[in-house]
Design a protein around this motif. Structure first.
Motif, PDB file in Angstrom:
ATOM      1  N   VAL A 127      -6.201 -17.488 -43.478  1.00 14.22           N
ATOM      2  CA  VAL A 127      -5.448 -18.718 -43.738  1.00 14.22           C
ATOM      3  C   VAL A 127      -4.303 -18.837 -42.748  1.00 14.22           C
ATOM      4  CG1 VAL A 127      -3.994 -19.944 -45.402  1.00 14.22           C
ATOM      5  CG2 VAL A 127      -6.068 -18.788 -46.177  1.00 14.22           C
ATOM      6  N   ARG A 128      -3.588 -17.747 -42.514  1.00  8.54           N
ATOM      7  CA  ARG A 128      -2.452 -17.767 -41.590  1.00  8.54           C
ATOM      8  C   ARG A 128      -2.922 -18.077 -40.166  1.00  8.54           C
ATOM      9  NH1 ARG A 128       1.664 -16.371 -44.668  1.00  8.54           N
ATOM     10  NH2 ARG A 128       3.054 -16.748 -42.913  1.00  8.54           N
ATOM     11  N   ASP A 129      -4.046 -17.479 -39.767  1.00  8.07           N
ATOM     12  CA  ASP A 129      -4.585 -17.760 -38.438  1.00  8.07           C
ATOM     13  C   ASP A 129      -5.010 -19.215 -38.319  1.00  8.07           C
ATOM     14  OD1 ASP A 129      -4.193 -15.116 -37.769  1.00  8.07           O
ATOM     15  OD2 ASP A 129      -6.298 -14.528 -38.102  1.00  8.07           O
ATOM     16  N   TYR A 130      -5.583 -19.739 -39.382  1.00 10.96           N
ATOM     17  CA  TYR A 130      -6.077 -21.115 -39.412  1.00 10.96           C
ATOM     18  C   TYR A 130      -4.945 -22.126 -39.192  1.00 10.96           C
ATOM     19  CZ  TYR A 130      -8.510 -25.206 -41.443  1.00 10.96           C
ATOM     20  OH  TYR A 130      -9.074 -26.431 -41.666  1.00 10.96           O
ATOM     21  N   LEU A 131      -3.762 -21.790 -39.711  1.00 15.88           N
ATOM     22  CA  LEU A 131      -2.645 -22.735 -39.665  1.00 15.88           C
ATOM     23  C   LEU A 131      -1.638 -22.458 -38.543  1.00 15.88           C
ATOM     24  CD1 LEU A 131      -1.868 -22.983 -43.490  1.00 15.88           C
ATOM     25  CD2 LEU A 131      -3.234 -24.555 -42.094  1.00 15.88           C
ATOM     26  N   LEU A 132      -1.715 -21.269 -37.936  1.00 16.11           N
ATOM     27  CA  LEU A 132      -0.711 -20.883 -36.951  1.00 16.11           C
ATOM     28  C   LEU A 132      -0.667 -21.816 -35.747  1.00 16.11           C
ATOM     29  CD1 LEU A 132       1.457 -18.823 -36.214  1.00 16.11           C
ATOM     30  CD2 LEU A 132      -0.320 -17.417 -35.142  1.00 16.11           C
ATOM     31  N   ASP A 133      -1.816 -22.193 -35.234  1.00 15.23           N
ATOM     32  CA  ASP A 133      -1.842 -23.052 -34.044  1.00 15.23           C
ATOM     33  C   ASP A 133      -1.216 -24.409 -34.334  1.00 15.23           C
ATOM     34  OD1 ASP A 133      -2.752 -23.624 -31.260  1.00 15.23           O
ATOM     35  OD2 ASP A 133      -3.908 -25.170 -32.291  1.00 15.23           O
ATOM     36  N   MET A 134      -1.472 -24.957 -35.528  1.00 19.18           N
ATOM     37  CA  MET A 134      -0.879 -26.234 -35.895  1.00 19.18           C
ATOM     38  C   MET A 134       0.647 -26.169 -35.827  1.00 19.18           C
ATOM     39  SD  MET A 134      -0.732 -28.106 -39.657  1.00 19.18           S
ATOM     40  CE  MET A 134      -2.495 -28.313 -39.851  1.00 19.18           C
ATOM     41  N   GLN A 135       1.202 -25.092 -36.362  1.00 18.86           N
ATOM     42  CA  GLN A 135       2.656 -24.942 -36.392  1.00 18.86           C
ATOM     43  C   GLN A 135       3.235 -24.766 -34.989  1.00 18.86           C
ATOM     44  OE1 GLN A 135       3.739 -22.006 -39.571  1.00 18.86           O
ATOM     45  NE2 GLN A 135       1.606 -22.216 -40.147  1.00 18.86           N
ATOM     46  N   ARG A 136       2.602 -23.928 -34.190  1.00 19.71           N
ATOM     47  CA  ARG A 136       3.115 -23.684 -32.846  1.00 19.71           C
ATOM     48  C   ARG A 136       2.957 -24.910 -31.944  1.00 19.71           C
ATOM     49  NH1 ARG A 136       1.123 -17.389 -31.853  1.00 19.71           N
ATOM     50  NH2 ARG A 136       2.901 -16.432 -32.955  1.00 19.71           N
ATOM     51  N   ARG A 137       1.910 -25.678 -32.143  1.00 21.11           N
ATOM     52  CA  ARG A 137       1.716 -26.899 -31.356  1.00 21.11           C
ATOM     53  C   ARG A 137       2.845 -27.893 -31.607  1.00 21.11           C
ATOM     54  NH1 ARG A 137      -2.730 -28.186 -33.282  1.00 21.11           N
ATOM     55  NH2 ARG A 137      -2.141 -29.936 -34.615  1.00 21.11           N
ATOM     56  N   LEU A 138       3.263 -28.005 -32.845  1.00 21.72           N
ATOM     57  CA  LEU A 138       4.369 -28.906 -33.171  1.00 21.72           C
ATOM     58  C   LEU A 138       5.640 -28.484 -32.438  1.00 21.72           C
ATOM     59  CD1 LEU A 138       3.725 -29.277 -36.991  1.00 21.72           C
ATOM     60  CD2 LEU A 138       3.656 -31.135 -35.318  1.00 21.72           C
ATOM     61  N   ALA A 139       5.860 -27.164 -32.324  1.00 23.25           N
ATOM     62  CA  ALA A 139       7.052 -26.658 -31.642  1.00 23.25           C
ATOM     63  C   ALA A 139       6.961 -26.845 -30.130  1.00 23.25           C
ATOM     64  CB  ALA A 139       7.257 -25.182 -31.976  1.00 23.25           C
TER      65      ALA A 139
END
Length: 225
Positions: free
Chosen positions: A108-120
């Motif tokens: 789950v964390r891997d699945y969502l990590l890219d979304m969060q970093r892309r926003l940053a």
């Protein structure tokens, strides 16, 4: 263009979301509530009757959940699950436990990590959660670990729930907060902890305005370094 990022971590009910939203408005940054993203996964898994303690079962249904984040005319973050606005639904008290369970699953964390970093990468952001400064944005320009005594957090969360029309008891909220603290601190993946370069801000004895003033001072000082 290099964007600035601010990481605000801390336990459940510490006031991260409220203060981060106000700080984002003060600085003109994009506010990202990562807890809301995990809550959406928890809601989706529970609706599909998946055992949230079965990591493989939760991982198997991730492709079936289209999770999106947007910002309404009110400027607030809205969460969408398969096209449905679930912004209010994910704030039910029981969803806190669901979020804690799914957030301990590596997939789950891997699945969502890219979304969060892309926003940053694409915005100046203020991101709050439990592992922002340690895992998601380890190079954030300013890091704050926001906390308060469990009893103070329970009282604040109870007031928040009642304002949303959800009736419960203080003892229930306190028990849930203590249980989630235990789960978040002891999970194997990205446990809740203060980053070594984060500033501790304890708001147990502070009101909202005092807390915001202290947070603004801390963050502006760090960004100016």
């Amino acid at each position: 263009m290099n964007h600035k990022s601010i990481a605000i971590d801390g336990p459940s009910g510490a006031g991260k979301s409220t203060l981060a939203k106000l700080l984002a408005r003060e600085l003109g940054f994009l506010y990202v509530d990562t807890g809301a993203i995990y809550r959406t996964v928890g809601l989706g898994a529970s609706r599909m009757n998946v055992c949230l303690e079965d990591a493989r079962a939760v991982e198997s249904i991730l492709p079936q959940m289209k999770i999106e984040m947007g910002y309404g005319e009110d400027g607030l973050q809205h969460m969408y699950l398969n096209g449905e606005d679930v912004t209010e639904a994910i704030r039910r008290n029981e969803i806190s436990r669901y979020a804690s369970l799914v957030s301990a699953i590596p997939a789950v964390r891997d699945y969502l990590l890219d979304m969060q970093r892309r926003l940053a990468r694409e915005n100046d952001v203020i991101m709050d959660g439990r592992d922002i400064g340690t895992v998601v944005l380890p190079h954030a320009g300013a890091k704050v670990f926001l906390t308060a005594a469990p009893e103070a957090r329970a009282r604040r969360r109870l007031l928040e729930l009642k304002q949303r029309g959800q009736e419960t008891e203080l003892e229930t909220v306190l028990r849930d907060i203590v249980q989630r603290d235990e789960q978040d601190r002891n999970r194997a993946v990205a446990p809740l902890r203060q980053a070594e370069d984060a500033v501790l801000l304890d708001t147990t004895e502070l009101g909202l305005e005092e807390s915001l003033k202290a947070l603004i001072s801390l963050v502006k000082g760090r960004l100016a370094q």
